[in-house]
Design an enzyme around this catalytic site. Sequence first.
Site, PDB file in Angstrom:
ATOM      1  N   CYS A 198      -3.418   0.719   6.658  1.00 44.39           N
ATOM      2  CA  CYS A 198      -3.262   0.436   8.718  1.00 44.39           C
ATOM      3  C   CYS A 198      -3.871   0.887   9.201  1.00 44.39           C
ATOM      4  CB  CYS A 198      -1.940   0.150   8.370  1.00 44.39           C
ATOM      5  SG  CYS A 198      -0.383   1.258   8.388  1.00 44.39           S
ATOM      6  N   GLU A 221       9.028   2.939  14.021  1.00 40.31           N
ATOM      7  CA  GLU A 221       9.283   3.415  13.057  1.00 40.31           C
ATOM      8  C   GLU A 221       9.284   5.323  12.973  1.00 40.31           C
ATOM      9  OE1 GLU A 221       7.403   1.550   9.525  1.00 40.31           O
ATOM     10  OE2 GLU A 221       9.512   0.184   9.744  1.00 40.31           O
ATOM     11  N   GLU A 279       5.015  -3.920  11.838  1.00 37.62           N
ATOM     12  CA  GLU A 279       4.109  -3.077  11.642  1.00 37.62           C
ATOM     13  C   GLU A 279       2.726  -3.749  11.125  1.00 37.62           C
ATOM     14  OE1 GLU A 279       4.297   0.102  12.988  1.00 37.62           O
ATOM     15  OE2 GLU A 279       5.799   0.448  13.260  1.00 37.62           O
ATOM     16  N   ASN A 300       1.179  -1.639   0.154  1.00 39.60           N
ATOM     17  CA  ASN A 300       0.062  -0.020  -0.090  1.00 39.60           C
ATOM     18  C   ASN A 300       0.801   1.466  -0.523  1.00 39.60           C
ATOM     19  OD1 ASN A 300       0.469  -0.480   2.503  1.00 39.60           O
ATOM     20  ND2 ASN A 300      -0.899   0.388   3.380  1.00 39.60           N
TER      21      ASN A 300
END
Length: 475
Positions: free
Chosen positions: A269, A449, A235, A138
């Site tokens: 997400c 992150e 993630e 994505n």
Amino acid sequence: MSAWQLCEVTLPFPVSLGRVIATVTCSGEKEVNLAVQDAKAAFKIWSKKSGLERGQILFEAARMIRERTEEIAIMETINNGKSIFEARDDIKTSWQCLEFFAGLAGSMAGEHIQLPGGSFGYTRREPLGVCVGIGAWNYPFQIASWKSAPALACGNAMIFKPSPFTPLSVLLLAEIYTEAGVPPGLFNVVQGGAATGQLLCQHHDVAKVSFTGSVPTGTKIIEMAAKGIKPVTLELGGKSPLIIFSDCDLENAVKGALIANFLTQGEVCCNGTRVFVQKEILDKFTEQVVKATQRIKIGDPLLEDTRMGPLINRPHLERVLGFVKQAKEQGAKVLCGGDLHVPRDPKLKGGYYMTPCVLTDCKDDMTCVKEEIFGPVMSILSFDTEAEVLERANNTTFGLASGVFTRDVQRAHRVAAELQAGVCCINNYNINPVELPFGGYKKSGFGRENGRVTVECYSQLKTVYVEMGDVESVF
Ligand SMILES: NC(=O)c1ccc[n+]([C@@H]2O[C@H](COP(=O)([O-])OP(=O)(O)OC[C@H]3O[C@@H](n4cnc5c(N)ncnc54)[C@H](O)[C@@H]3O)[C@@H](O)[C@H]2O)c1
Ligand SMILES: CCCCC=O
């Protein structure tokens, strides 16, 4: 076993407009071994450089990405199907991430600790070695940048495997790192699906795996990493709550709900797909959200005014439409969208388009409310009290993101503190600046992150003791 026997994907790769844009060869055992070998050699050179020297090269790479924004954004749009308008933003957050970690590279340091008798100790912050990055489809370029920038800044090498659905844009990142001056092999790309990913995760010379993708794949990654006692960053997916209190600025809340659900065709997400709205404003909010959703321009993702392109592939489109069908069967009401969309433009006819969907009359136990749909489907739920909505918002195995709209500053911070999620946005949504850590709670993963803390995910601490006296023997 040859590379081709290890491939799980059918080549050539289709893109979201149903046309072949490139043929990419999968990497098998031989290519993975070569990539690791090259990365190890490059690591020896790179890890000996000072942080400042590494930072200078990363700054140069950031400058080149910024300069080539348009070219990379076009490639990303073709790669993924997201609108060019959004792709430019992905490229921006990518070079910003490189700049952020380039700036931190020179300040990575240990501590000096004074001990009795003049002895002392110190700590050294050292890189891990060869890190592997595995990405979802994505945000292909952004994910590769968000993983490689901290990894390289800390002195590591990285081998990156993009999703087989979006193999292209990361190649530009590799080209740019090389032109900016990183040693050959320091950032390498291997192509392929699960089989290639497994080879990377199981390789005994790989020190760390940073993964972005679904919970089921994340579970497999952590199992493989556990066998090699390798640290991982995960993630993963989400089903995030967006809570809208009746005292909010309604116009902002409506805009926030759209941003929380319809960027990148809803394939995000951290999307706030469970929109909890306080009863007093439910009708007004719903009416405005539906109007705004119906105005979203669907079409050719390369056109300036398009705000929604095609979904990633046919199976995914069918899966998302299936969720809408099931929601109706379970008693939800479709207020708009949720249908297959066939654009008039003949060149777009093969595209995997659907209309953005708003569902109401949703209940907490419906599938559309419990499961990550990963498409343009917003579920509206109503609530009465703060205590009630907090309990319902937290009643999920996911914990990636969350949001709250209210004018009551005390309530905003109280709710942010109570929400079980790695990220909470007050009076906005999907704002993820590179200065702030991003990552999940619960089954949405761990590790972070962005932000300073990510240095800890890509480095390890060595303690050095220095004796200034004589050895006192106990024997
Ligand atoms: N938290 C985040 O930052 C974040 C960001 C983007 C996407 N996501 C999540 O990603 C998911 C969608 O992406 P997807 O469909 O590409 O996910 P996925 O889990 O199917 O695939 C992700 C990557 O893992 C690879 N892979 C698959 N099986 C593997 C295996 N057994 N071993 C090693 N690698 C393997 C794939 O080839 C791909 O590169 C959603 O759940 C979304 O929420 C999370
Ligand atoms: C901050 C954007 C992360 C993308 C998740 O799908």
